[in-house]
Write an enzyme that holds these catalytic residues in place. Structure first.
Site, short mmCIF file in Angstrom:
data_model
loop_
_atom_site.label_atom_id
_atom_site.label_comp_id
_atom_site.label_asym_id
_atom_site.label_seq_id
_atom_site.Cartn_x
_atom_site.Cartn_y
_atom_site.Cartn_z
N TYR A 153 -33.35 -18.30 42.74
CA TYR A 153 -34.46 -19.28 42.68
C TYR A 153 -35.33 -19.13 43.92
O TYR A 153 -36.55 -18.96 43.84
CB TYR A 153 -33.92 -20.71 42.58
CG TYR A 153 -34.99 -21.76 42.76
CD1 TYR A 153 -36.09 -21.81 41.90
CD2 TYR A 153 -34.93 -22.68 43.81
CE1 TYR A 153 -37.09 -22.76 42.07
CE2 TYR A 153 -35.92 -23.63 43.98
CZ TYR A 153 -37.00 -23.67 43.11
OH TYR A 153 -37.99 -24.61 43.28
N1 NAD Z 1 -38.76 -31.26 42.22
C1 NAD Z 1 -38.47 -30.69 43.40
O1 NAD Z 1 -37.74 -31.25 44.22
C2 NAD Z 1 -39.07 -29.36 43.77
C3 NAD Z 1 -38.78 -28.84 45.05
C4 NAD Z 1 -39.31 -27.62 45.43
C5 NAD Z 1 -40.15 -26.94 44.56
N2 NAD Z 1 -40.41 -27.43 43.33
C6 NAD Z 1 -41.31 -26.67 42.45
O2 NAD Z 1 -42.32 -27.54 41.98
C7 NAD Z 1 -42.70 -27.17 40.66
C8 NAD Z 1 -42.57 -28.36 39.72
O3 NAD Z 1 -41.22 -28.79 39.71
P1 NAD Z 1 -40.71 -30.01 38.86
O4 NAD Z 1 -39.68 -30.70 39.65
O5 NAD Z 1 -41.86 -30.76 38.31
O6 NAD Z 1 -39.94 -29.22 37.69
P2 NAD Z 1 -39.92 -29.44 36.11
O7 NAD Z 1 -38.85 -28.56 35.58
O8 NAD Z 1 -39.85 -30.90 35.80
O9 NAD Z 1 -41.34 -28.91 35.66
C9 NAD Z 1 -41.63 -27.55 35.43
C10 NAD Z 1 -42.32 -27.42 34.09
O10 NAD Z 1 -42.62 -26.05 33.88
C11 NAD Z 1 -42.40 -25.74 32.53
N3 NAD Z 1 -42.06 -24.31 32.46
C12 NAD Z 1 -40.96 -23.70 32.98
N4 NAD Z 1 -41.00 -22.39 32.72
C13 NAD Z 1 -42.14 -22.16 32.03
C14 NAD Z 1 -42.76 -21.01 31.48
N5 NAD Z 1 -42.17 -19.82 31.61
N6 NAD Z 1 -43.92 -21.13 30.84
C15 NAD Z 1 -44.54 -22.35 30.71
N7 NAD Z 1 -44.01 -23.48 31.21
C16 NAD Z 1 -42.82 -23.39 31.86
C17 NAD Z 1 -41.26 -26.62 32.07
O11 NAD Z 1 -41.30 -26.86 30.67
C18 NAD Z 1 -41.47 -27.87 32.91
O12 NAD Z 1 -42.14 -28.88 32.16
C19 NAD Z 1 -41.82 -25.98 40.29
O13 NAD Z 1 -42.55 -24.80 40.57
C20 NAD Z 1 -40.64 -26.12 41.22
O14 NAD Z 1 -40.00 -24.89 41.44
C21 NAD Z 1 -39.89 -28.64 42.91
#
Ligand code: NAD
Length: 337
Positions: A153
Site C-alpha cells: 500500500y
Molecule cells: N482514510 C484515511 O485515513 C486515509 C489515510 C491516508 C490516505 N488515504 C487515501 O485517501 C484516499 C481516500 O481514502 P478513503 O478513506 O476515502 O477510502 P475509501 O475506500 O472510502 O474511498 C476510496 C474510493 O475509491 C474507489 N475506488 C477504489 N479503487 C478504484 C478503482 N480502481 N477505480 C475507481 N474507483 C476506485 C472505492 O470504490 C472507494 O469509494 C485514498 O487514496 C486513500 O489511500 C486515506
C-alpha cells in the site's frame, strides 16, 4: 465557480470533499468504481446525499478504464482534478496486493494521462502517512526520507507520487500530493479502528488491541482534512514559487511544479487513549484483547503540519474528544438503520 473532477466520491474522504465543494457553489463530476473492498451500501448511501445537488454528476467506472475516465471528463472539462480513489487499507495489501497495483499504479497513471491531455489548473492527489514507514524521527516532515515502505500500500502511494513528479516535470501540470494521517469521522470506513472498535463495543465483543496497545497514531478529523484540501486547491505549485520562512522546508521540486504536503492533526494519540475516548463517547466499556503487532503495521505516525500551515494559514483544530463524539453520534444513528 470552479469545475472539479473528483475520483473516489463514493468513498469516505471524496464524499465529504465533494459535499463541501458543492456547498461552496462549485460543480463536481464524481467518479468511483464502487469497489467491494467494504460494504457498497455505505458507498451508495454517501452518493445518495450528493446526488440531489444540481451541480453534481456521478460516473461509475474504474480508474483502469481510461475510456470511462475520459467520459467523466467529457461531461464538463474540469478546471481542477482531485484524485482520491484508490485501493486503501494497510493490512489488506498483504491479502490482495494485486488490487493495489491495479488501482493505485495503473489507475493513478490513467489519471496522470488524463491530466496530461486536459492540462487542468491543478492536479491534487491523495497519498498517505504510511510512506514514512517506521521512521523514528518525529514529527514526520515532508522532506524526511520516505523510501522504506513497509507495505505494498505504502509502496504504491509513494510510486504514485514519483510518477506524478515525472509527469509534472514533463508535461507541466501543477501537482500537489497530500499525505493524509489516519482520517476519521462520520461516514467513515468500516475497515478502520473507529467503526471496528465501536461495532465490537456495542455488540459486546472484545476489541483486538494490536501492538499490545503501544502504538500511536496522528488522528485527523475529516473536517480538518477537507478544509486543508480546499485551501490547498488555491496553492498552485509553480516552479519559481518556493516559499521561504525560518524553519520551513518547502517540498516544491527543483525540476517540476510539484509539491508534497502533510495533512495531519499534529497531535498523536496512544492507542489506549484512543480506546478510552471511544468508550467515553459510546458510554460503554471495551473488553481488550491484547495482540502483537501485525505484519506491516508501523509503531507511530506523527505529522509535521508546519508546511501546511505556512502554505494555507490553516491549523487542524478538531480535538480527538470532539471528533470522536461527532463520529459516535453519527455511528449510533447509522447503525440503528
Ligand atoms: N482514510 C484515511 O485515513 C486515509 C489515510 C491516508 C490516505 N488515504 C487515501 O485517501 C484516499 C481516500 O481514502 P478513503 O478513506 O476515502 O477510502 P475509501 O475506500 O472510502 O474511498 C476510496 C474510493 O475509491 C474507489 N475506488 C477504489 N479503487 C478504484 C478503482 N480502481 N477505480 C475507481 N474507483 C476506485 C472505492 O470504490 C472507494 O469509494 C485514498 O487514496 C486513500 O489511500 C486515506
Amino acid at each position: 465557480m470552479t469545475h472539479f473532477l473528483v475520483t473516489g466520491t463514493a468513498g469516505f474522504i471524496g464524499f465529504h470533499l465533494a459535499r463541501r465543494l458543492l456547498a461552496d457553489g462549485h460543480t463536481v463530476t464524481g467518479f468511483d468504481g464502487m469497489t467491494p473492498y467494504y460494504d457498497v451500501r455505505l458507498k451508495a448511501q454517501r452518493l445518495a446525499l450528493l446526488e440531489p445537488h444540481d451541480g453534481f454528476r456521478q460516473v461509475t467506472g474504474r480508474l483502469e478504464d481510461r475510456a470511462a475516465l475520459d467520459a467523466a471528463a467529457a461531461l464538463k472539462e474540469p478546471d481542477v482534478i482531485l484524485h482520491l480513489a484508490a485501493q486503501a487499507g494497510v493490512r489488506y495489501s498483504l491479502e490482495n496486493p494485486g488490487a493495489y497495483v491495479e488501482s493505485n499504479l495503473v489507475g493513478s497513471w490513467n489519471v496522470l494521462e488524463l491530466a496530461r491531455a486536459l492540462q487542468p489548473k491543478h492536479l491534487l492527489l491523495a497519498s498517505t502517512s504510511s510512506i514514512y514507514g517506521a521512521n523514528e524521527k518525529v514529527p514526520f516532515a515532508e522532506a524526511d526520507r520516505a523510501d522504506e515502505p513497509m507495505t505494498l500500500y505504502a509502496a504504491s502511494k509513494k510510486s504514485m507520487e514519483l510518477m506524478a513528479h515525472s509527469y509534472a516535470h514533463l508535461y507541466g501540470v501543477p501537482t500537489t500530493a497530500f499525505r493524509f494521517f489516519t482520517v476519521y469521522g462520520p461516514w467513515g470506513r468500516p475497515d478502520m479502528a473507529p467503526i471496528k472498535f465501536s461495532d465490537a463495543i456495542l455488540s459486546g465483543r472484545p476489541i483486538d488491541v494490536y501492538g499490545e496497545g503501544g502504538m500511536s497514531r496522528d488522528f485527523t478529523y475529516i473536517d480538518d482534512i477537507v478544509e486543508a484540501i480546499v485551501r490547498l486547491v488555491d496553492v498552485v505549485p509553480r516552479e519559481d514559487g518556493r516559499v521561504t520562512a525560518p524553519g520551513i522546508i518547502d517540498t516544491l521540486s527543483a525540476g517540476a511544479p510539484f509539491r508534497t504536503v502533510n495533512i495531519g492533526g499534529g497531535q498523536p494519540v496512544g492507542l489506549m487513549t484512543f480506546i478510552e475516548t471511544i468508550e467515553k463517547a459510546l458510554g460503554r466499556p471495551a473488553t481488550r484483547n491484547y495482540m502483537p503487532m501485525q505484519p506491516g503495521d508501523v509503531p507511530r505516525t506523527f505529522a509535521s503540519t508546519d508546511l501546511l500551515t505556512h502554505l494555507t494559514g490553516f491549523v487542524p483544530r478538531v480535538s480527538l474528544e470532539d471528533g470522536i463524539a461527532a463520529f459516535a453520534a453519527w455511528y449510533r444513528e447509522w447503525r440503528a438503520h
